[in-house]
Design a protein around this motif. Structure first.
Motif, short mmCIF file in Angstrom:
data_model
loop_
_atom_site.label_atom_id
_atom_site.label_comp_id
_atom_site.label_asym_id
_atom_site.label_seq_id
_atom_site.Cartn_x
_atom_site.Cartn_y
_atom_site.Cartn_z
N SER A 59 58.11 -25.01 -8.63
CA SER A 59 58.14 -23.55 -8.81
C SER A 59 59.52 -23.13 -9.27
CB SER A 59 57.80 -22.81 -7.50
OG SER A 59 58.86 -22.95 -6.57
N CYS A 60 59.61 -21.91 -9.74
CA CYS A 60 60.92 -21.34 -10.08
C CYS A 60 61.71 -21.09 -8.81
CB CYS A 60 60.73 -20.04 -10.86
SG CYS A 60 62.26 -19.22 -11.32
N THR A 61 61.01 -20.75 -7.74
CA THR A 61 61.69 -20.54 -6.46
C THR A 61 62.41 -21.82 -6.06
OG1 THR A 61 59.96 -18.98 -5.86
CG2 THR A 61 61.33 -19.81 -4.06
N THR A 85 63.94 -7.06 -9.15
CA THR A 85 63.47 -8.41 -9.46
C THR A 85 62.41 -8.80 -8.45
OG1 THR A 85 64.13 -10.73 -9.81
CG2 THR A 85 65.27 -9.53 -8.07
N PHE A 86 61.79 -9.94 -8.69
CA PHE A 86 60.87 -10.49 -7.70
C PHE A 86 61.72 -11.00 -6.53
CE2 PHE A 86 58.15 -14.03 -6.12
CZ PHE A 86 57.19 -13.21 -5.57
N ALA A 88 61.92 -13.50 -4.76
CA ALA A 88 62.40 -14.89 -4.74
C ALA A 88 63.85 -14.99 -5.20
CB ALA A 88 61.52 -15.77 -5.63
N SER A 89 64.26 -14.16 -6.15
CA SER A 89 65.64 -14.22 -6.67
C SER A 89 66.66 -14.01 -5.55
CB SER A 89 65.89 -13.16 -7.74
OG SER A 89 64.81 -13.00 -8.60
N VAL A 131 69.04 -11.80 -13.79
CA VAL A 131 67.61 -11.98 -14.07
C VAL A 131 67.32 -11.43 -15.47
CG1 VAL A 131 65.26 -11.43 -13.30
CG2 VAL A 131 67.10 -11.68 -11.59
N ASP A 157 68.16 -16.48 -13.47
CA ASP A 157 66.74 -16.45 -13.15
C ASP A 157 66.03 -16.20 -14.48
OD1 ASP A 157 64.11 -15.77 -12.57
OD2 ASP A 157 64.62 -14.89 -10.63
N ALA A 159 62.83 -16.84 -15.12
CA ALA A 159 61.38 -16.88 -14.90
C ALA A 159 60.61 -16.20 -16.03
CB ALA A 159 61.04 -16.23 -13.56
N HIS A 160 61.23 -15.17 -16.64
CA HIS A 160 60.56 -14.43 -17.71
C HIS A 160 61.06 -14.86 -19.09
CE1 HIS A 160 60.26 -10.79 -14.71
NE2 HIS A 160 59.66 -11.87 -14.27
N SER A 181 60.06 -20.35 -14.69
CA SER A 181 58.80 -20.37 -13.94
C SER A 181 57.63 -20.65 -14.86
CB SER A 181 58.57 -19.03 -13.24
OG SER A 181 57.30 -19.04 -12.59
N TYR A 183 54.52 -20.29 -13.38
CA TYR A 183 53.47 -19.70 -12.55
C TYR A 183 52.35 -19.19 -13.45
CZ TYR A 183 51.38 -16.48 -9.17
OH TYR A 183 50.52 -15.82 -8.35
N LYS A 186 52.98 -16.53 -16.15
CA LYS A 186 54.18 -16.58 -16.98
C LYS A 186 53.87 -17.03 -18.42
CE LYS A 186 56.61 -14.96 -13.66
NZ LYS A 186 57.12 -15.57 -12.47
N GLY A 193 54.70 -24.09 -11.08
CA GLY A 193 55.65 -25.01 -11.71
C GLY A 193 56.94 -24.32 -12.06
N TYR A 328 59.64 -3.86 -10.51
CA TYR A 328 59.22 -4.42 -9.24
C TYR A 328 59.49 -3.41 -8.14
CZ TYR A 328 59.08 -9.11 -11.28
OH TYR A 328 58.76 -10.21 -12.03
C1 LIG Z 1 57.73 -15.40 -10.98
C2 LIG Z 1 59.16 -15.15 -10.64
C3 LIG Z 1 59.89 -15.98 -9.78
C4 LIG Z 1 59.25 -17.06 -8.96
O1 LIG Z 1 58.57 -17.96 -9.72
P1 LIG Z 1 57.64 -19.05 -8.98
O2 LIG Z 1 57.44 -20.08 -10.03
O3 LIG Z 1 56.38 -18.34 -8.60
O4 LIG Z 1 58.39 -19.55 -7.80
C5 LIG Z 1 61.25 -15.75 -9.63
N1 LIG Z 1 61.87 -14.75 -10.25
C6 LIG Z 1 61.20 -13.90 -11.07
C7 LIG Z 1 61.94 -12.81 -11.76
C8 LIG Z 1 59.82 -14.07 -11.27
O5 LIG Z 1 59.14 -13.21 -12.03
#
Ligand SMILES: *Cc1c(COP(=O)(O)O)cnc(C)c1O
Length: 389
Positions: A59-61, A85-86, A88-89, A131, A157, A159-160, A181, A183, A186, A193, A328
């Motif tokens: 995962s991105c996390t 942000t999500f 997780a960041s 991010v 980050d 992820a996007h 990410s 996910y 995405k 992943g 978010y």
């Molecule tokens: C989706 C997302 C994550 C986490 O990604 P995962 O692969 O679900 O762990 C982290 N940061 C941002 C900005 C995201 O959109």
């Protein structure tokens, strides 16, 4: 009000026959966890973004967390993150025992504001997590300059930001680290992943080791005929590796990324063209230094020109059979963050203003021209119906 027959989901992955065949190939090969396809995906992804090293994880996390672990960020340290942000960041800073410190965003790009970062730096600051929100890059030159002046680790980050370019260069090539990410929602989707990219060989080696229990060498080769049964644990690591079933999707998705991005851009530009005519709406920008990955289409409402709020706008779209989302809820407003750090409303006005007046519209390669037109028609009708005066 016009209404579609079928509900248009906010997001769908593009899974085609080639994706399915590649996963089946993994299953038939008996490599169902990390194996040759994961190694190939890492190689191709690194080449694609122009980074020296890529480490595939689950995962991105995990990618964010392992990067902080490898950079030795821990208790007593502060990590600067944007609130918009999500979660997780920011959560990953807590996972390593550090303290997340928020710095507000630039209201136009919605990325972390370099000036606000400067205000938050203390002797304890050890890392920055910019991010690349929605797929638009942060102002990396400014951020890197601040980091160099204060000896900070820059963990992007991303992820996007698969496909995003900053001043012509793809996100992912960095002497520090970038976390991607894959996910389900995405731009490249492998179910779950993620990937870390970096130009730092020592950091890459450490992250790779940490992703598989802190084992001394490539664990996946352990069962091959030439492999040996011997391994050593150099650190109490984690279990964050990718599997070949995921990497199979990563390979086919990466191969069709250009086509998927063309479709995303087309939809985003159609939205921009239609909505920029309406003074009640504010459309997303692509700054001159940026190539947008259009992961999200975040539409801003000018609430002072409308008789409804964002929540009602979403309800109206739902009634027209159109799915939406919100990106978010600012992280500092979540109960854990309020209760632990004493944050409240008013602390980060730019992030809160974006949260209050935005919604994300459907934007994915599987959308048909008709789908796009339906979204444009519904948004236009809602604006006409609820416009002030
Ligand atoms: C989706 C997302 C994550 C986490 O990604 P995962 O692969 O679900 O762990 C982290 N940061 C941002 C900005 C995201 O959109």
């Amino acid at each position: 009000m016009s209404k579609r027959e079928e509900f248009l989901p906010y997001n769908l992955p593009l899974i085609e026959e080639d994706d399915i065949a590649e996963v089946v190939d993994s299953l038939k090969s008996n490599w169902i966890t990390k194996g040759p396809k994961t190694a190939e995906f890492e190689k191709r992804f690194a080449a694609y973004v122009g980074a020296e090293h890529a480490i595939a994880v689950n995962s991105c996390t995990a990618a964010l967390h392992l990067s902080l672990v490898a950079a030795e960020i821990g208790p007593g340290d502060e990590v600067i993150v944007p609130p918009l942000t999500f979660a997780a960041s920011a959560n990953v800073a807590i996972h390593v025992g550090a303290t997340p410190v928020f710095a507000d965003i630039d209201p136009v790009t919605m990325c972390i504001d370099a000036e606000k970062i400067k205000e938050k730096i203390t002797p304890r600051t050890k890392a920055l997590i910019p991010v690349h929100i929605a797929g638009h890059p942060c102002r990396l030159d400014e951020i890197r300059e601040i980091a160099a002046a204060h000896n900070l680790f820059v963990l992007e980050d991303a992820a996007h930001a698969v496909y995003t370019r900053y001043k012509g260069q793809r996100i992912g090539a960095t002497p520090h680290a970038a976390a991607f990410s894959f996910y389900a929602t995405k731009n490249i989707a492998t179910g779950e992943g993620g990937m870390v990219t970096t130009d730092d060989a020592a950091l890459a080696e450490k992250i790779r080791m940490m992703s598989t229990h802190g084992m001394s060498r490539n664990a996946w080769n352990r069962y091959a005929a030439a492999g040996s049964w011997y391994y050593e644990i150099l650190y109490p690591g984690y279990k964050d590796n990718m599997t070949d079933m995921q990497a199979a999707l990563g390979l086919t998705q990466l191969a069709k990324l250009e086509r998927m991005q063309t479709a995303r851009r087309e939809i985003a530009l159609k939205y921009n063209e239609a909505f920029s005519r309406l003074p009640e709406l504010e459309t997303p920008v692509e700054q001159e230094y940026a190539t947008h990955a259009w992961h999200l289409y975040i539409l801003k409402l000018r609430l002072e020109k409308l008789n409804i709020d964002r929540a009602q706008f979403i309800e109206e779209l739902k009634a027209a059979q159109i799915g939406t989302s919100v990106h978010y809820i600012p992280v500092h407003l979540h109960p854990y963050y309020r209760e632990t750090y004493g944050y409240r409303r008013g602390d980060f006005p730019q992030s809160e203003a974006v949260f209050d007046r935005t919604l994300s519209l459907p934007l994915y390669p599987k959308m048909s021209e008709r789908d796009t037109e339906d979204v444009i028609a519904a948004v236009t009708e809602i604006v006409a119906k609820f416009r002030k005066g």
